[in-house]
Design an enzyme around this catalytic site. Structure first.
Site: not given
Ligand code: NOJ
Length: 547
Positions: A210, A261
C-alpha cells in the site's frame, strides 16, 4: 524456484478480494475469511491464478482496514489467524496463490507504537517512529507545512501533550487516524522486515504494498500545494515532496532480499501512483519489487489512440527493466470500469460519483465498453488484476444514500467528494435470498442496489452471454494460448481501433462510433458482445483467427 523469467507472477491473473464485501459467513453484514474460503471453488471455476486480499488485520476500520493496529493478527470482524490459515491452505490446495496487503506508510492511531508516542515527550524514541514536528507560528499553533491530506483537509494533526498543553503535530497523508511512519528510522525498517517474515512464514505468496510511493518524504518537508484537480492518490504531478522519492528504492531492495530468503517465488506488488510509466518501471528493477500496478493504463479514457499509446509505452517501459507489465481496470479506490468508461463529465480519481454528480454514464454503453476493455486487457502479455465483481459486469453503485457512506473522504470534505463507497458494495451471489446471497441474514454494510439481482452470479452462470461467462472464456483461452507471455505485433485496422496479433490470434477493439469490417475470413474465438456477421460494432472487441 522457477527458472528466472518464468516465475508465476509474470503472467498471473490476480483477483482482488475486498474482504468486507466478498462473502459474509458470520452474517453480520461484513464479509470475512470463512466467507472467502466458502467461495474458493467459484474462483477456481472463474480461472484466476491468485487472489490478493485487501487488509483483514486488526484495525478500528477508520479507512476500511487500511488503518492497521496490529500487523500480526486478524481483526475479529474477519475471523481469526486460524481462519486465515484454513483459507490459505484451501486456496493452495486448489492451486490458487495468495497475496496479502501490507500497509507500511502509516499505522492506525490505535497501534501500540502510536499510543506510546502520544504518551512520550517530544524528541523521544517513541515519537521518532512517526513524523512529529513542532508547529509554526508564535506558539506552534500552525501546522509545520501546508501539505493537504489525500482525503481532504490538512496533512497534520496537533496533539495534546501528556501535561495537557497543546503540543506537537504529526503527519498523516490520509486520515488523521492514520499517522505516517518515519521510514528514515531503522527501528521502523526492522519492524517491517519482521512483519514480512511473519506472513511469509505462514505461507503467503507475496504482498501488495500500500502507498509504496509515499513512504519517504523529501528532507526538510518543504511546502507544496497540489494542482487543483490532482488525482487523489498522487500520480498527476512531477516532484511532489511526499510521492515517489528516490529513497524508497532502498526499502524495496531490502524487502526483495527478505523475500529471497523464502522458496517459491514470493512477490511484491507496489501500489505506486506516479506521473510516468518510465518512473513506474523503476519500481520493478530486478532487485526491487516484482510488479507494480499500471495506473496510467487504468486511467486511460475510452480513446483508441490513447489506449494504443499506453499499451505501447507500458510494454516498452517495463520491458526495458525486464519486468512484466501489469494491467488493471478496476479496484477498490476507483469508479468501476463498467461505469467509468462511459462517464460524460470529468470525475477525478477518488471523488467518486453519487446521487448529485454530473456526467453519469449510460449503463448499457458502460457495460459494453467495460466488457470490450477487459477483452483487450486479458489478451495482453504480462500479469492482469481483476477486481471482485467486475466479472459480473457490476456498475458503480451511484445512488448510495448519504447516511450509509463510510469513506473518510466523504467526511473530511463535508460531503463535497463522495469517495469510494460506490465500488465497495457487497457482491450479489444469488438473485434470490437475503443480501443477494452475500450472507443469510440480509445485513449489508453498504446497501446493494435492487437491480443487482440481474448481476447475481447464479443468474449469470445460466446465461451463455453473461459477463461472467465472457470472463471465464477469456481466462480459459488466455491460459490455453499462453497469452500472459510473449510479445504482440500491432495491426493497422482503423484509427478508431486498437488492433494487434498474439501469434495466430487477432485482437481488435472498436472504440469509435462506426462498425469496423474485419474481412470474411475471420473465425471468432471470443466476442465481447454477441454479434452476427464480420463487422465489429462500436464499443465491442473480439479475438479471432483468419483463414
Ligand atoms: C491506498 C488504498 O488502496 C486505499 O484504499 C487507502 O485508503 C489508502 N491507500 C491509504 O492506506
Amino acid at each position: 524456484m522457477a527458472a528466472p523469467g518464468s516465475e508465476w507472477w509474470r503472467t498471473a491473473v490476480i483477483y482482488q478480494i475486498y474482504p468486507r464485501s466478498f462473502a459474509d459467513a458470520s452474517g453480520d453484514g461484513i464479509g470475512d475469511l470463512p466467507g472467502i474460503t466458502s467461495r474458493l471453488d467459484d474462483l477456481k471455476s472463474l480461472g484466476i491464478d491468485a487472489i490478493w486480499l485487501s487488509p483483514f488485520m486488526t484495525s478500528p476500520q477508520k479507512d476500511a482496514g487500511y488503518d492497521v493496529a496490529d500487523y500480526r493478527d486478524v481483526d475479529p470482524l474477519f475471523g481469526t489467524l486460524a481462519d486465515f490459515d484454513v483459507m490459505l491452505n484451501e486456496a493452495h490446495a486448489r492451486g490458487i496463490r495468495v497475496i496479502v496487503d501490507l500497509v507500511p506508510n502509516h499505522s492506525s492511531d490505535q497501534h501500540v507504537w502510536f499510543q506510546e508516542a502520544l504518551k512520550a515527550a517530544p524528541g523521544s524514541p517513541e515519537r521518532a517512529r512517526y513524523v512529529f514536528r513542532d508547529g509554526r507560528g508564535e506558539n506552534g499553533e500552525l501546522p509545520p507545512n501546508n501539505w493537504e491530506s489525500v482525503f481532504g483537509g490538512g496533512m497534520w494533526e496537533r496533539v495534546t501533550e501528556p501535561d495537557g498543553t497543546p503540543g506537537q503535530w504529526y503527519l498523516h497523508i490520509f486520515d488523521a487516524t492514520q499517522p505516517d511512519f518515519d521510514w528514515t528510522n531503522e527501528e521502523v525498517r526492522e519492524e517491517f522486515r519482521s512483519i514480512l517474515r511473519f506472513w511469509l512464514d505462514r505461507g503467503v505468496d507475496g504482498f501488495r504494498v500500500d502507498v509504496a510511493h509515499g513512504m519517504m518524504k523529501e528532507a526538510g518537508l518543504p511546502d507544496y500545494a497540489p494542482v487543483a484537480d490532482a488525482d487523489s492518490m498522487g500520480g498527476g504531478e512531477e516532484n511532489v515532496p511526499y510521492w515517489g522519492q528516490d529513497e524508497v528504492h532502498d526499502i524495496y531492495r531490502d524487502w526483495n532480499r527478505v523475500l529471497a530468503e523464502y522458496d517459491g517465488d514470493r512477490a511484491l506488488c507496489g501500489e505506486a501512483w506516479l506521473p510516468t510509466l518510465k518512473k513506474t518501471a523503476l519500481w520493478v528493477r530486478p532487485d526491487e519489487m516484482h510488479q507494480t500496478f499500471n495506473f496510467p493504463y487504468l486511467m486511460t479514457p475510452w480513446d483508441a489512440q490513447e489506449l494504443r499509446l499506453v499499451i505501447r509505452e507500458s510494454l516498452d517501459a517495463f520491458g526495458a527493466v525486464g519486468a512484466p507489465s501489469t494491467w488493471v481496470l478496476s479496484n477498490h479506490d476507483v469508479i468501476r470500469h463498467a461505469s467509468r468508461l462511459a462517464l460524460t463529465a470529468d470525475s477525478p480519481q477518488g471523488d467518486g460519483i453519487g446521487p448529485n454528480s454530473q456526467g453519469k454514464p449510460d449503463p448499457a454503453i458502460g457495460l459494453s465498453r467495460g466488457r470490450a476493455a477487459t477483452t483487450v486487457m486479458l489478451s495482453l502479455p504480462g500479469s492482469a488484476y481483476v477486481y471482485q465483481g467486475e466479472e459480473l459486469g457490476l456498475p458503480e453503485a451511484m445512488e448510495i444514500p448519504d447516511e450509509f457512506r463510510q469513506d473518510p473522504t466523504w467526511f473530511r470534505t463535508n460531503g463535497e467528494r463522495y469517495g469510494r463507497d460506490g465500488c465497495r458494495v457487497p457482491l450479489p451471489w444469488t438473485a434470490e435470498g437475503p443480501a443477494f446471497g452475500f450472507n443469510d441474514t440480509g445485513a449489508s454494510w453498504l446497501p446493494q442496489p435492487a437491480e443487482w439481482a440481474h448481476f447475481a452470479r447464479d443468474t449469470e452462470e445460466r446465461q451463455p452471454d453473461s459477463t461472467l461467462n465472457l470472463y471465464k472464456k477469456l481466462l480459459s483461452e488466455r491460459a490455453a494460448r499462453r497469452l500472459g507471455s510473449g510479445s504482440l505485433v500491432w495491426d493497422d485496422v482503423a484509427d478508431s481501433a486498437v488492433a494487434f496479433r498474439r501469434g495466430e490470434l487477432h485482437v481488435v477493439a472498436n472504440l469509435g462510433a462506426e462498425p469496423i469490417e474485419l474481412g470474411d475470413d475471420v473465425t471468432f474465438v471470443v466476442q465481447s458482445e454477441p454479434f452476427t456477421g464480420t463487422a465489429l460494432p462500436p464499443n465491442t472487441a473480439a479475438w479471432f483467427t483468419r483463414g
